[in-house]
Enzyme design. Structure first.
Site, mmCIF file in Angstrom:
data_model
loop_
_atom_site.group_PDB
_atom_site.id
_atom_site.type_symbol
_atom_site.label_atom_id
_atom_site.label_comp_id
_atom_site.label_asym_id
_atom_site.label_seq_id
_atom_site.Cartn_x
_atom_site.Cartn_y
_atom_site.Cartn_z
ATOM 1 N N THR A 52 13.732 -2.863 -3.440
ATOM 2 C CA THR A 52 14.344 -1.788 -2.518
ATOM 3 C C THR A 52 15.801 -1.573 -2.668
ATOM 4 O O THR A 52 16.506 -2.315 -2.756
ATOM 5 C CB THR A 52 14.080 -1.969 -1.111
ATOM 6 O OG1 THR A 52 12.631 -2.434 -0.794
ATOM 7 C CG2 THR A 52 14.465 -0.843 -0.098
ATOM 8 N N TYR A 105 17.204 -2.743 -19.957
ATOM 9 C CA TYR A 105 16.063 -2.008 -20.621
ATOM 10 C C TYR A 105 16.929 -2.236 -22.103
ATOM 11 O O TYR A 105 16.272 -2.585 -23.158
ATOM 12 C CB TYR A 105 15.440 -1.087 -20.179
ATOM 13 C CG TYR A 105 15.236 -0.896 -18.683
ATOM 14 C CD1 TYR A 105 15.092 -2.280 -17.945
ATOM 15 C CD2 TYR A 105 15.363 0.365 -18.053
ATOM 16 C CE1 TYR A 105 14.850 -2.009 -16.599
ATOM 17 C CE2 TYR A 105 14.924 0.426 -16.620
ATOM 18 C CZ TYR A 105 14.659 -0.782 -16.052
ATOM 19 O OH TYR A 105 14.306 -0.850 -14.740
ATOM 20 N N GLU A 133 29.398 -5.643 -14.781
ATOM 21 C CA GLU A 133 29.939 -4.446 -14.464
ATOM 22 C C GLU A 133 31.464 -4.624 -13.779
ATOM 23 O O GLU A 133 31.615 -5.895 -13.571
ATOM 24 C CB GLU A 133 29.125 -3.668 -13.523
ATOM 25 C CG GLU A 133 28.192 -2.839 -13.779
ATOM 26 C CD GLU A 133 27.247 -2.523 -12.706
ATOM 27 O OE1 GLU A 133 27.567 -2.341 -11.627
ATOM 28 O OE2 GLU A 133 26.081 -1.770 -13.054
ATOM 29 N N THR A 163 0.818 -1.172 -0.036
ATOM 30 C CA THR A 163 -0.122 0.005 -0.006
ATOM 31 C C THR A 163 0.786 1.203 0.088
ATOM 32 O O THR A 163 0.238 2.338 -0.085
ATOM 33 C CB THR A 163 -0.990 0.006 1.303
ATOM 34 O OG1 THR A 163 -0.110 -0.067 2.522
ATOM 35 C CG2 THR A 163 -2.037 -1.117 1.093
ATOM 36 N N HIS A 177 26.969 2.162 -8.114
ATOM 37 C CA HIS A 177 26.706 0.951 -7.495
ATOM 38 C C HIS A 177 27.389 0.424 -6.343
ATOM 39 O O HIS A 177 28.791 0.890 -6.707
ATOM 40 C CB HIS A 177 26.486 -0.119 -8.600
ATOM 41 C CG HIS A 177 25.174 -0.429 -9.394
ATOM 42 N ND1 HIS A 177 25.150 -1.175 -10.376
ATOM 43 C CD2 HIS A 177 24.112 0.447 -9.268
ATOM 44 C CE1 HIS A 177 23.951 -1.144 -10.925
ATOM 45 N NE2 HIS A 177 23.448 -0.096 -10.284
#
Lengths: 289, 389
Positions: free
Chosen positions: A97, A159, A209, A17, A247
């Site tokens: 997250t 993507y 990476e 929610t 990162h």
């Protein structure tokens, strides 16, 4: 076929929610994902996006038979949420997250493994089986059904890679963003093995990476166990040593974890390595013909 | 987040890790006062910057009189110290740590880091202290003892035995070393450390182990639950542009080239840099606009990129997932109003709301903005623009 998730996968959302949970659950539903409910403590019994809300993951699993959980809770509560999912018998937790403390993930991953629950992430775009099931935050429209599996540390390169594969006319079976944190769930090795065993997948795109040595391990695994063609790109060839590039994982010091080292290992394993992400599509065309 | 040596030693003290006595100073007079207060006849004057290799760069000096303390403190305070970890530009020294001398019999190494493959902390120890551990690992890897500690059982006696027998320590020394390693493990776990390093860890004539140096890094994601550590942050150690960027949720690292980059996601940002390089250009920076980019953050990004006088073109490469392309487009418009965008801006927008974004940019019709169809096209146009073509 495909790997990990498909049109029949029942998914719950932890942190259902909240703002992020709501927005992305809505997008997933639109894509066709079977979200069967969600968990937000003290909101049990309510309805959200037309789906039931439960107080605990255990209640949600008992009443919906969900096998996968998509986790959107704030960073400090991620470990708790992952362990709750594992305890309730969830088979796969997809942790979106960003910013979960490493120590927390160390404990959570260990408990998940003990309970036989797979995890993806944290700090990742999630997993998507094209035209069937999207569990995460990737733009669904990019992923069209096809015959190439994709594994990536980076979200946006997932993507970029998928878009090129689709534009070349091959399409995607399943794409997994594994995340770039120091401790992650499913990694290249396990996913390569799954794609190798998947009838629909004919080629695999692997995006890595700088930092760490997961890609080096993947290279030796490919050499031993993977017969399908693999195309790889390693981001960070031009990153200066010792600088952290966003990162947590993308940091190199000395000779460990450089792009050159990883590209060399992958090439030696028979992988088609490209020097720019703009070449991924063309490379897939080359290996698939 | 990293802390200074003197701060690391304050933390060591709380965990029973012995260090020489020392006092921090920001002025030469205070440095001399500190030496008087510590007493004795030998002191070490140590530059406090967040980088290793200070000794070789002239940032650590042994003083045998109060006059020498004054001389060295004066020399070190305000110097720009260049080490193999600072980059060629070096770091300005604003603090010196004055420490009592120590009786060094042997120099060892002791550290803890996360082993990503094992997914647990690993304690590393070596009898080859006082030199770069990377060199030891490269030249004589057999001289490094590694013991992984599963956090579900914690530091046990056997971990300690593996360390002391691996190092070949005398029976009389074993107990003290094991206690030290156990304390360090506790410190690592309780404080969400990313890395702890004691190099050198010295053995004194009396058989005590003393941390002569101390290096610690902490998990940024966990600082919220360690306010006392967060309070040790020294912002003067951090790049001003990088700090400013992070306040707006941008992740920025400056580089040497000519093409400014604004990208969403660290991976695509690095991939964009690689593509520019591959096509014969040079990236001026790494900039990840993050997941919550909006018009203000994009405008801020332009401002930071354009502060760099070397920038001859900017490549905006966005593949919208969470980031919505229309917001980026509005940000570009906003930026052209707020900042003097005097270089060509090549824009490639794909993914979420890319069509709306294209409309916004097309209808605004800004002189400097060139649109690109994909990554390769955008990079090629940016490289050409930077060359003035």
């Amino acid at each position: 076929m495909s790997i990990l998730v498909n049109a029949d996968t029942k998914v719950i959302v932890q942190g259902f929610t909240g703002k992020e949970g709501t927005f992305h659950a809505e997008q997933c539903l639109e894509y066709g994902t079977k979200i069967v409910g969600g968990v937000t403590p003290n909101k049990g019994g309510q309805e959200h996006l037309g789906k039931p809300v439960f107080n605990t993951v255990d209640e949600a699993v008992v009443s919906t038979q969900a096998t996968v959980s998509m986790i959107f809770v704030p960073p400090a509560f991620v470990a708790d949420a992952v362990m709750e999912a594992a305890d309730a018998g969830i088979e796969l937790a997809v942790i979106i997250t960003e910013g979960a403390p490493v120590r927390d993930m160390m404990y959570a991953k260990q408990y998940a493994t003990k309970k036989g629950m797979m995890t993806i992430g944290p700090n990742c775009p999630g997993v998507i089986t094209a035209d069937e099931c999207k569990i995460g935050i990737m733009p669904g429209a990019v992923f069209k059904k096809g015959r190439v599996g994709l594994i990536s540390k980076s979200g946006t390169l997932t993507y970029e890679g998928a878009n090129q594969v689709v534009n070349e006319g091959y399409g995607i079976t399943t794409a997994v963003g594994i995340g770039g944190d120091p401790i992650i769930g499913l990694s290249y090795k396990q996913l390569l093995a799954m794609f190798e065993a998947d009838d629909e997948t004919e080629a695999i795109v692997m995006i890595g990476e700088i930092g760490g040595d997961l890609e080096i391990q993947a290279a030796s695994f490919i050499k031993e166990h993977i017969t399908k063609p693999v195309v790889a790109f390693i981001a960070g060839q031009t990153a200066p040593a010792g600088k952290r590039m966003g990162h947590a994982g993308a940091i190199i010091s000395g000779s460990a974890g450089t792009a050159a080292e990883k590209m060399e290992a992958l090439e030696a394993a028979g992988v088609k390595v490209v020097v720019s992400p703009a070449e991924i599509g063309a490379a897939v065309r080359e290996v698939l013909g | 987040m990293n802390v200074h040596e003197y701060q690391a030693k304050q933390i060591f003290a709380k965990y029973g890790v012995t260090t020489p006595r020392g006092i921090i100073a920001t002025t030469v007079d205070k440095a001399v006062d500190n030496a008087k207060e510590l007493g004795g006849s030998v002191w070490v004057v140590k530059a406090q910057i967040h980088a290793g290799g200070r000794g070789l760069g002239g940032g650590v000096k042994l003083a045998k009189s109060l006059d020498e303390v004054r001389e060295f403190a004066d020399e070190i305070l305000g110097m720009t110290l260049v080490t193999h970890q600072t980059g060629p530009e070096g770091k300005l020294v604003q603090k010196v740590y004055i420490e009592e001398g120590a009786d060094i019999k042997d120099e060892l190494y002791l550290g803890i880091v996360l082993d990503r493959a094992l997914e647990m902390p690993v304690i590393m120890a070596s009898t080859e202290g006082g030199m770069a551990i990377e060199d030891v690992a490269h030249d004589t890897p057999e001289k490094i003892v590694k013991v992984a500690v599963d956090p579900s059982i914690g530091f046990q006696g056997f971990h300690g035995r593996e360390l002391v027998f691996g190092l070949g320590l005398e029976k009389s020394e074993q107990g003290r070393f094991i206690k030290l390693a156990a304390n360090l493990y506790k410190l690592y776990l309780e404080n969400d450390a990313e890395m702890i390093e004691i190099n050198p860890l010295i053995k004194t004539g009396a058989g005590d182990f003393i941390a002569l140096d101390g290096k610690m890094g902490f998990d940024d994601s966990a600082l919220g639950r360690h306010p006392e550590i967060e309070a040790m942050r020294d912002i003067s150690e951090e790049d001003a542009d990088e700090m400013e960027a992070s306040e707006y949720g941008l992740s920025y690292v400056s580089l040497d080239g000519e093409i400014g980059c604004m990208v969403n996601g660290a991976g695509l940002a690095m991939g964009t840099m690689d593509t520019i390089n591959y096509m014969g250009g040079t990236p001026a920076n790494f900039l990840d606009v993050g997941g919550s980019a909006n018009a203000q953050t994009v405008a801020k990004g332009f401002e930071i990129i354009l502060k760099n006088p070397k920038v001859k073109a900017i490549f905006v490469n966005i593949f919208g997932g969470i980031v919505r392309c229309d917001r980026i487009a509005n940000g570009i418009l906003e930026a052209t109003k707020l900042v003097d965008v005097h270089v060509p801006v090549i824009v490639r927008l794909d993914g979420t709301n890319a069509a709306e974004a294209k409309k916004i940019l097309d209808s605004a019709n800004i002189a400097n903005v060139i649109s690109a169809t994909d990554l390769a096209d955008g990079a090629a146009k940016a490289v050409a623009a930077a060359k003035g073509e």
